[in-house]
Structure formats: C-alpha cells, structure tokens
Design an enzyme around this catalytic site. Structure first.
Site, PDB file in Angstrom:
ATOM      1  N   TYR A 102      90.327   1.335  89.644  1.00 11.33           N
ATOM      2  CA  TYR A 102      90.750   0.801  90.939  1.00 11.33           C
ATOM      3  C   TYR A 102      92.232   0.445  90.912  1.00 11.33           C
ATOM      4  O   TYR A 102      92.989   0.825  91.810  1.00 11.33           O
ATOM      5  CB  TYR A 102      89.914  -0.435  91.276  1.00 11.33           C
ATOM      6  N   LYS A 143      95.269   2.119  93.143  1.00 11.30           N
ATOM      7  CA  LYS A 143      96.098   1.360  94.072  1.00 11.30           C
ATOM      8  C   LYS A 143      97.581   1.440  93.693  1.00 11.30           C
ATOM      9  O   LYS A 143      98.455   1.394  94.566  1.00 11.30           O
ATOM     10  CB  LYS A 143      95.635  -0.091  94.123  1.00 11.30           C
ATOM     11  N   SER A 198      96.700  -3.248  96.995  1.00  8.50           N
ATOM     12  CA  SER A 198      96.070  -4.393  96.339  1.00  8.50           C
ATOM     13  C   SER A 198      97.064  -5.009  95.365  1.00  8.50           C
ATOM     14  O   SER A 198      97.938  -4.317  94.838  1.00  8.50           O
ATOM     15  CB  SER A 198      94.825  -3.945  95.570  1.00  8.50           C
TER      16      SER A 198
END
Length: 248
Positions: A142, A146, A129
């Site tokens: 998150y 990533k 991401s």
C-alpha cells in the site's frame, strides 16, 4: 452555469465526504463507485448522478468517460489498503493494489482529460496517503503504491499544464471511515488521539475541505503538490518514540 465534478470511490468514506463538499460548493457531482448500489445511494443523498466505475478495469473507465460530456474537477479517491507483510503478499494481491491505487488514477486521468481540457481550467485531485512518506509494518504494498501515486501527480502536473489542467494530491493521515471500522456519522466528533498534535483523528470532511480548496480558483496557481493532512502526526514521531521507549 453548472459545473461538473466526478469523484471515484464516492460511495462511502473519504470519497463520499468529498462528493458532499463539492456538492455544497455548487458542483453537480458524478458519484462513482465499483459498487453500483453505493454509487446510486450517494447520488440520491446528494442530488448527483451515479455511475458504476471500477478504476481497475480499463473498459469500465472508458464506458464511464463516454457518459460524462463536461467536467471541471476529477477526484481520484478510490483505493484499497490490504494489510499484508511483504514476505507473504502474493503477486496477484500486489498487482491488484497497484492496479487500483496507481494505474486506476492514470486511467481516469487519461479518460477524462478531454473534458477537463475543454473546461479551460480543469482540476484533478488524487487521494494519496501519509504512508507514501513513511513506512509502517504490514502495509508495504500500500505504501509503495501511494508513493508511486504521489509521483504520478508530479508527472501529470507538468504534462497537463499546457492544457490548463492543474493536478494535485491530498495525503490523509488516520481518518475515521467505514474502511477503518470506525466511521463517524454526520455531526459526530472524531475520536480523540493524544499522539496526534491536533489531538484527534480526522473525519472525511477534513480531507474534503482541502480538496475543495485545490479544486477552486483560489488554488489557481497551485499544481504538482501533495498536501499532507494528518493533524501533524508525521511531525510528531520523536514524541511517540520517547513515549514507547520510557520504562513502564
């Protein structure tokens, strides 16, 4: 000769878009998802083979790998993205994010390594991401997962190279999928977005095109890369700052 690809999280969104593109490229695709019905629906649409696969469950990964005798391409697309400030996220939720987004990639790379090595020129593409490169309020766990997943790509690229396996990543920007509650149907144009230099949000096909290249012989000398596919968004942050700082 038939070549085989496996895509995790292929039931919808980016994963399904990737599975569709690889099918169009001539691969027989194993469409896998933690939701068996989604995996079956994707396989039916694409003429592939459905497998139930929960990347957060080591036994599920092993069981799926035992059903795949040959493999040329592995795409780790399964992931979760909870919105939770760092001060309020629970230990259980934090661990789950990492178990899916990081450990899940590792488990799949380990489990399918023998098949990819036997292929002689296997390719792994992990979906990361743009959040791995820039923080944003509310997505700390998150983003951290990533970033770890991006480093895992680099590490695997040097460890797997002697086995003829290339390892790369695709880092999406803002993509219209079911997970963002703005999925686009086939043939639809992505939503316009003035603060993205290319003027629009992405569709799953935009990510799938880059995965297709990284899986192909055209990328035969490319490994250890995490290609950002964000329409130029990360390069345009100063323009966004100027806009929000202007008086109303």
């Amino acid at each position: 000769m038939t070549r085989y690809a496996l895509v995790t999280g292929a039931g919808q969104g980016i994963g399904f878009g990737i599975a569709k593109r690889l099918t169009d490229d001539g691969y027989h695709v194993y469409t896998t998802d933690y939701d068996e019905e989604l995996a079956k629906a994707a396989a039916q649409k694409l003429g592939g083979t459905a497998l139930q696969l929960d990347v957060g469950n080591p036994e599920s990964v092993k069981a799926a790998a035992a059903k795949v005798p040959e493999l040329a391409v592995l795409v780790n697309s399964a992931g979760i993205y909870p919105w939770s400030p760092l001060l309020s996220i629970s230990v259980e939720e934090f661990d789950r994010v990492f178990s899916i987004n990081v450990r899940g990639n590792l488990l799949c790379m380990q489990a399918f390594h023998p098949q990819l090595a036997a292929d002689g020129k296997g390719a792994i593409v992990n979906i990361t991401s743009m959040s791995a490169l820039a923080p944003a309020v509310g997505v700390g766990s998150y983003a951290a997962s990533k970033a770890a997943a991006a480093m895992l790509i680099q590490q695997a690229s040097i460890e797997f190279a002697p086995d003829g396996i290339r390892v790369n990543g695709v880092a999406p920007g803002s993509v219209q999928t079911e997970g963002t509650n703005r999925a686009i149907k086939e043939g639809d144009e992505p939503q316009k977005a003035p603060f993205i230099p290319l003027g629009r949000l992405a569709g799953p096909a935009d990510m799938a095109s880059v995965v297709s290249f990284l899986a192909s012989d055209d990328a035969g000398y490319v490994t250890g890369q995490n290609i950002v596919v964000d329409g130029g968004f990360l390069n345009n942050t100063f323009a966004l700052y100027r806009h929000v700082s202007q008086p109303a």
